[in-house]
Scaffold this motif. Structure first.
Motif, mmCIF file in Angstrom:
data_model
loop_
_atom_site.group_PDB
_atom_site.id
_atom_site.type_symbol
_atom_site.label_atom_id
_atom_site.label_comp_id
_atom_site.label_asym_id
_atom_site.label_seq_id
_atom_site.Cartn_x
_atom_site.Cartn_y
_atom_site.Cartn_z
ATOM 1 N N LYS A 82 1.191 0.671 -11.158
ATOM 2 C CA LYS A 82 2.472 0.748 -9.871
ATOM 3 C C LYS A 82 3.035 1.730 -9.993
ATOM 4 N N CYS A 83 4.443 1.733 -9.169
ATOM 5 C CA CYS A 83 5.578 2.225 -9.013
ATOM 6 C C CYS A 83 6.364 1.430 -9.958
ATOM 7 N N GLN A 84 7.817 1.821 -9.530
ATOM 8 C CA GLN A 84 8.991 0.830 -9.545
ATOM 9 C C GLN A 84 9.244 0.462 -8.322
ATOM 10 N N PHE A 85 9.693 -0.600 -8.380
ATOM 11 C CA PHE A 85 10.224 -1.536 -6.546
ATOM 12 C C PHE A 85 10.159 0.072 -6.275
ATOM 13 N N PHE A 104 6.684 -2.483 -0.636
ATOM 14 C CA PHE A 104 7.069 -3.242 -0.083
ATOM 15 C C PHE A 104 7.112 -4.243 0.808
ATOM 16 N N LEU A 105 7.318 -3.807 2.051
ATOM 17 C CA LEU A 105 7.110 -4.214 2.886
ATOM 18 C C LEU A 105 6.458 -3.894 3.712
ATOM 19 N N SER A 106 5.445 -2.982 3.002
ATOM 20 C CA SER A 106 3.851 -2.767 4.410
ATOM 21 C C SER A 106 2.938 -3.210 2.984
ATOM 22 N N GLN A 107 3.093 -2.966 1.832
ATOM 23 C CA GLN A 107 1.992 -4.203 0.853
ATOM 24 C C GLN A 107 2.667 -5.045 -0.370
ATOM 25 N N ASN A 108 2.028 -5.934 -0.807
ATOM 26 C CA ASN A 108 2.703 -6.930 -1.566
ATOM 27 C C ASN A 108 2.257 -5.980 -2.971
ATOM 28 N N MET A 109 2.997 -5.260 -2.952
ATOM 29 C CA MET A 109 2.830 -3.938 -4.460
ATOM 30 C C MET A 109 3.826 -4.574 -5.823
ATOM 31 N N ILE A 110 3.889 -6.767 -5.555
ATOM 32 C CA ILE A 110 4.081 -7.102 -6.091
ATOM 33 C C ILE A 110 3.385 -7.918 -7.749
ATOM 34 N N SER A 111 2.832 -8.272 -6.429
ATOM 35 C CA SER A 111 0.880 -9.405 -6.640
ATOM 36 C C SER A 111 1.355 -9.783 -7.731
ATOM 37 N N HIS A 112 1.147 -9.442 -8.872
ATOM 38 C CA HIS A 112 0.360 -10.105 -9.909
ATOM 39 C C HIS A 112 0.223 -8.694 -11.118
ATOM 40 N N PHE A 113 0.955 -9.171 -12.045
ATOM 41 C CA PHE A 113 1.482 -10.060 -12.806
ATOM 42 C C PHE A 113 2.940 -9.671 -12.325
ATOM 43 N N LEU A 146 0.916 -2.963 6.351
ATOM 44 C CA LEU A 146 2.160 -3.277 7.474
ATOM 45 C C LEU A 146 2.564 -2.422 8.132
ATOM 46 N N ARG A 147 3.231 -2.580 8.632
ATOM 47 C CA ARG A 147 4.411 -1.428 9.042
ATOM 48 C C ARG A 147 4.995 -2.110 10.089
ATOM 49 N N ILE A 148 6.565 -1.276 9.339
ATOM 50 C CA ILE A 148 7.657 -2.625 10.517
ATOM 51 C C ILE A 148 8.129 -0.923 11.258
ATOM 52 N N ALA A 156 1.533 4.311 3.618
ATOM 53 C CA ALA A 156 1.946 3.678 3.913
ATOM 54 C C ALA A 156 3.550 4.022 4.142
ATOM 55 N N HIS A 157 5.018 3.097 4.573
ATOM 56 C CA HIS A 157 5.495 3.692 4.659
ATOM 57 C C HIS A 157 6.295 3.897 3.130
ATOM 58 N N GLN A 158 7.064 4.342 2.918
ATOM 59 C CA GLN A 158 7.668 3.813 1.755
ATOM 60 C C GLN A 158 8.726 4.957 1.177
#
Length: 674
Positions: free
Chosen positions: A260-263, A268-277, A375-377, A545-547
């Motif tokens: 992953k990248c930094q926050f 994150f609004l498109s996918q739960n990039m935090i998730s685990h761990f 998802l997309r916003i 994904a938008h990011q």
């Protein structure tokens, strides 16, 4: 490494064995494909279930959708070894397993050194590993708990809430394990309340400084809590710490790492990039009331959104190490999102309620069209609609300019725009005639700039002649292909914390030309996912994904005119290359995020109007401009926050870095003050 590969390919041995490789390559590729199919079928519950899923995909998404799913499965399940890394692998070794052996070892010596590091620093941060349990396979449950017990870091407890599992053997196993280890704390719920309520029950008995979330069938590597403790020590204000993750099969084979990248807020609004761990400060979870019942299927995502609102993005820390193994087996979310369709509604509601809480109730949230799992916003446009000025530098090449301008005039639905064409000394009669003809359109302004080619200067001259509140910088070889392109870009560009907005650009042969700019690749910067075909969503969906990216290409870039002026526009010492990257980094330095929006998507006939950068004086000029960038932005180029130090700088494909750029141990960490 590059020189090693080149020398190998030029050797006599390489040339002599070419016929063998020519025959062997398709055979090996066929074997890889067969192995991939077998693994995929096994993971999805057998031939029948796999066939059923394929039929559903065909029915809902067509042949192209099925092809895209297969292509993305290849990217997730089959990590190919390039020639440069092959020499580092042991005979028959899987590339990812070889990478782990070399750059993320968990052998006895490595763990002893890590444990000594923790002891020397005097770190005593406590962790409560919170685990809701509901009727898991007993062997998976035992393995999950044992993986916590095997942690190098000693200061932990595990808080387990059994959510009224029907299988009495679950209670028996938990009771047995807790009797043997006082660090295991149990709650047995009398009534099933689903995962949010069960996790809250486990939270009630937690006493650690941080809460670490774990599912009842997953695994932690032995250094997971140690690296989380180091991160908490380095960042004492951290409210949320997250790591990279991978998948583990039913027989405990690791695969499909997500580096992953930094926050990255828009990602994150498109996918739960935090998730685990995911590890959360306990006091913050208590303040927000823990998990919300009713958001099952997106409960972790919803929790993280509410934590971020409380602590701010600056207190979210990424640990670029694989510290969690997500179990793959039929029916698991790790395997196939379509097996848990109920989650989609909860995901949309989680994002929607977050946007409402931060004052954006009119922002729409919906599944990204044709892109599974994302998802997309779409933010509300300003009212009234602002004037947007489109600046297009050009010289001769009427076939390109006319394609570009005509596509704007014919396909743009947005009503309030102007085009400013900056003519850099055209002499071709047809080009001059076309310029004269479009100048008669009240939406078009043509200005003359009879100067030596300097892309930065041409854009600055053009912007000075614009009337719009917003700017679009556009190459003359862009072809507009959708009517709502300006609305798509403006919806993000009008947000107060957004700087540059870049588009998704395709070569005429339907391979990707621009999906954001990654710093460091090739020495300075390159385009993410360059060359992937349509239907391939990129590395864990990141091409689709938008990011946030540190930079985007100015081949098609929108920005507020006031922001353009605040950073003094383009640097005219960068005449051709990297001027857009430099510009984006200046905007970023103002505290604004630069954004890639794949839902504004066009064709780019790249550099059709000028020569190659790899020839003669152009090559010398490119080297000089690269030197300026490295001197000016060296720290960012070395560590792009929108990219992972575990991913390569030798190409655009998000493959693994050989070696990883993550230090084995962070020697800069200071001891706890006594």
């Amino acid at each position: 490494m590059h020189h090693l590969a080149t020398a190998l390919q030029q050797s006599l041995c390489w040339r002599v064995t070419a016929p063998i490789r020519w025959v062997g390559t398709p055979i090996n590729r066929t074997r890889q494909k067969v192995a991939l199919v077998r693994r995929s079928i096994a993971m999805r519950g057998g031939v029948g279930k796999t066939a059923s899923q394929a039929v559903n995909i065909l029915r809902n998404e067509g042949v192209q959708g099925l092809q895209a799913r297969i292509s993305n499965a290849e990217r997730l399940l089959n990590v190919p070894a390039a020639a440069a890394q092959a020499a580092l692998l042991q005979p028959g070794e899987d590339p990812y397993h070889g990478w782990l052996r070399l750059y993320d070892p968990t052998d006895k010596a490595a763990m002893a050194a890590l444990g000594q590091k923790i002891e020397d620093l005097g770190i005593t941060t406590t962790f409560s590993v919170v685990m809701p349990v509901y009727n898991p396979p007993l062997d998976y449950l035992r393995q999950a708990i044992e993986s916590v017990q095997a942690q190098v870091y000693p200061h932990w407890e595990i808080c387990i809430a059994d959510d009224a599992s029907p299988n009495a053997a679950v209670r028996e196993l938990l009771t047995e394990l807790a009797a043997q280890d006082p660090r295991i704390k149990l709650v047995f719920r009398e009534k099933n309340g689903h995962i949010s309520a069960a996790t809250n029950s486990a939270l009630e008995i937690a006493t650690g400084d941080y809460i670490a979330l774990m599912d009842n069938d997953d695994l932690l590597p032995p250094h997971a809590l140690a690296y989380m403790a180091l991160a908490a020590h380095q960042h004492p204000q951290a409210g949320l710490i997250y790591s990279d993750e991978d998948k583990v099969t039913e027989d405990n084979v690791r695969q499909a790492p997500y580096f992953k990248c930094q926050f990255n807020y828009e990602l994150f609004l498109s996918q739960n990039m935090i998730s685990h761990f995911g590890v959360y400060r306990r006091s913050v979870l208590e303040e927000i009331g823990g998990f919300r019942v009713g958001y099952e299927g997106a409960q972790d995502w919803d929790l993280a959104l509410r934590v971020i609102e409380k602590v701010g993005p600056e207190n979210i820390v990424h640990v670029p190490r694989v510290l969690y193994h997500w179990r793959i087996f039929p029916g698991s979310t790790a395997l196939a999102l379509e097996e848990k369709d109920y989650a989609l509604k909860a995901q949309i509601e989680s994002i929607t309620s977050h946007l409402q809480r931060i004052g954006k109730p009119d922002t729409q949230v919906y599944p990204a069209p044709g892109i599974p799992g994302l998802l997309r916003i779409k933010h509300r446009l300003p009212d009234p609609l602002p004037l947007v000025s489109i600046v297009i530098p050009t010289r001769d090449r009427v076939e390109l300019l006319s394609m570009c301008v005509n596509s704007i005039l014919e396909k743009t639905a947005y009503p309030n725009y102007q085009i400013v064409v900056v003519d850099n000394g055209s002499t071709d009669e047809k080009a001059l005639a076309y310029l004269d003809s479009i100048a008669k359109d009240e939406r078009v302004k043509v200005i003359r700039a009879d100067i030596p080619f300097n892309y930065s200067a041409l854009n600055n001259l053009g912007v000075a002649q614009t009337d719009g509140e917003y700017l679009v910088l556009m190459n003359n070889d862009i072809e507009i292909t959708q009517t709502d392109w300006l609305e798509e870009m403006l919806a993000f560009a009008c947000q107060p914390d957004i700087g540059c907005v870049g588009a998704q650009l395709w070569y005429p042969n339907n391979t990707l030309q621009h999906g954001g700019v990654v710093l460091g690749i090739g020495g300075v910067a390159s385009h993410a996912h360059k060359g992937i075909p349509r239907g391939n969503f990129g590395y864990f969906g990141r091409a689709s994904a938008h990011q946030m990216f540190s930079a985007v290409t100015a081949a098609c870039l929108m920005i507020r005119k006031s922001t353009y002026q605040a950073v003094d526009g383009f640097d005219e010492t960068l005449k051709v290359a990297y001027n857009d990257v430099d510009f984006c980094l200046k905007v970023r330095a103002q505290g604004l995020r630069n954004l890639y929006n794949p839902f504004a998507s066009f064709i780019h006939h790249e550099s059709a109007s000028r020569g190659s950068d790899q020839e003669g004086s152009n090559q010398q000029r490119l080297a000089a401009e690269a030197a300026i960038m490295k001197q000016r932005w060296g720290a960012l180029i070395a560590d792009d926050p929108a990219y992972s130090p575990n991913l390569t700088l030798l190409g655009d494909d998000f493959s693994m870095a050989w070696p990883s750029r993550v230090a084995a141990l962070d020697v800069s960490v200071s001891p706890v003050a006594s």
